[in-house]
Enzyme design. Structure first.
Site, PDB file in Angstrom:
ATOM      1  N   ALA A  34      10.401   2.470  -0.753  1.00  0.00           N
ATOM      2  CA  ALA A  34      10.388   3.391  -1.896  1.00  0.00           C
ATOM      3  C   ALA A  34      11.475   4.458  -1.766  1.00  0.00           C
ATOM      4  CB  ALA A  34       9.009   4.039  -2.021  1.00  0.00           C
TER       5      ALA A  34
ATOM      6  N   GLY B  47       6.315   0.762   6.057  1.00  0.00           N
ATOM      7  CA  GLY B  47       7.274  -0.110   5.368  1.00  0.00           C
ATOM      8  C   GLY B  47       7.406   0.217   3.900  1.00  0.00           C
ATOM      9  N   CYS B  48       6.296   0.504   3.262  1.00  0.00           N
ATOM     10  CA  CYS B  48       6.309   0.810   1.826  1.00  0.00           C
ATOM     11  C   CYS B  48       7.041   2.116   1.556  1.00  0.00           C
ATOM     12  CB  CYS B  48       4.881   0.846   1.286  1.00  0.00           C
ATOM     13  SG  CYS B  48       4.044  -0.752   1.460  1.00  0.00           S
ATOM     14  N   THR B  49       6.924   3.064   2.479  1.00  0.00           N
ATOM     15  CA  THR B  49       7.620   4.336   2.328  1.00  0.00           C
ATOM     16  C   THR B  49       9.124   4.144   2.493  1.00  0.00           C
ATOM     17  OG1 THR B  49       5.675   5.562   3.068  1.00  0.00           O
ATOM     18  CG2 THR B  49       7.815   6.676   3.250  1.00  0.00           C
TER      19      THR B  49
ATOM     20  N   LYS C 277       0.821  -1.210   0.000  1.00  0.00           N
ATOM     21  CA  LYS C 277       0.000   0.000   0.000  1.00  0.00           C
ATOM     22  C   LYS C 277       0.854   1.259   0.000  1.00  0.00           C
ATOM     23  CE  LYS C 277      -4.094   1.854   2.217  1.00  0.00           C
ATOM     24  NZ  LYS C 277      -4.604   2.269   0.937  1.00  0.00           N
TER      25      LYS C 277
END
Length: 160
Positions: A54, A49-51, A44
């Site tokens: 990225a 974690g995704c940030t 998402k």
């Protein structure tokens, strides 16, 4: 709840696909031939974690370019979410919208997930390294976001 599907085989061709990026530009995997491709699937946009993941790829831009690699991130979020995520964190690579999760299913990253005691269908965090001929050379099935960009760069360096 569906289990994870089969991944493309190591040494086999990476399944081609076309997805829209944050600006609606259609990106076709086969158009990246001649370069290494870091194709990473994440659950998402704009979550912790995704940030981290990225932003690590964003910060590794010069090393990735030097290695002849491009990064594409894929999640089931829509283009509006993609644009907001990209802009908030100044992401410098395409993040692609897989709203119907067809590409995640093709790569075996879609299936049952658990978070906070809740079970639901979603994208699992995985990365596929695709060589310049379009073949899958490495799969990271359980990615830890912190330090992942460095792992990927080390793998590309070892294969060049």
């Amino acid at each position: 709840m569906s289990p994870l599907g089969a991944h493309p085989a190591i040494g086999g061709p990476a399944p081609d696909f076309v997805l829209a990026d944050a600006d609606g530009v259609m990106r076709r995997l086969s158009e990246t031939r001649g370069r290494w491709v870091v194709l990473y699937f994440y659950p998402k946009d704009d979550t912790p974690g995704c940030t981290i993941e990225a932003c690590e790829f964003r910060d590794a831009e010069s090393q990735l370019i030097e290695a002849g690699a491009v990064v594409w991130g894929v999640s089931p979020d829509d283009q509006v979410s993609k644009a907001a995520f990209r802009d908030k964190f100044s992401l410098n690579f395409p993040i692609l919208s897989d709203v119907g999760h067809a590409v995640a299913e093709k790569y075996g990253t879609w299936g049952a997930r658990e978070s906070a005691g809740r079970i639901f269908e979603g994208t699992h965090r995985m990365t596929f390294l695709i060589d310049p001929t379009g073949r899958v050379t490495r799969i990271w099935e359980k990615v830890t976001p912190a330090g992942h960009a460095a792992e990927v760069l080390a793998e590309i360096a070892a294969r060049r």
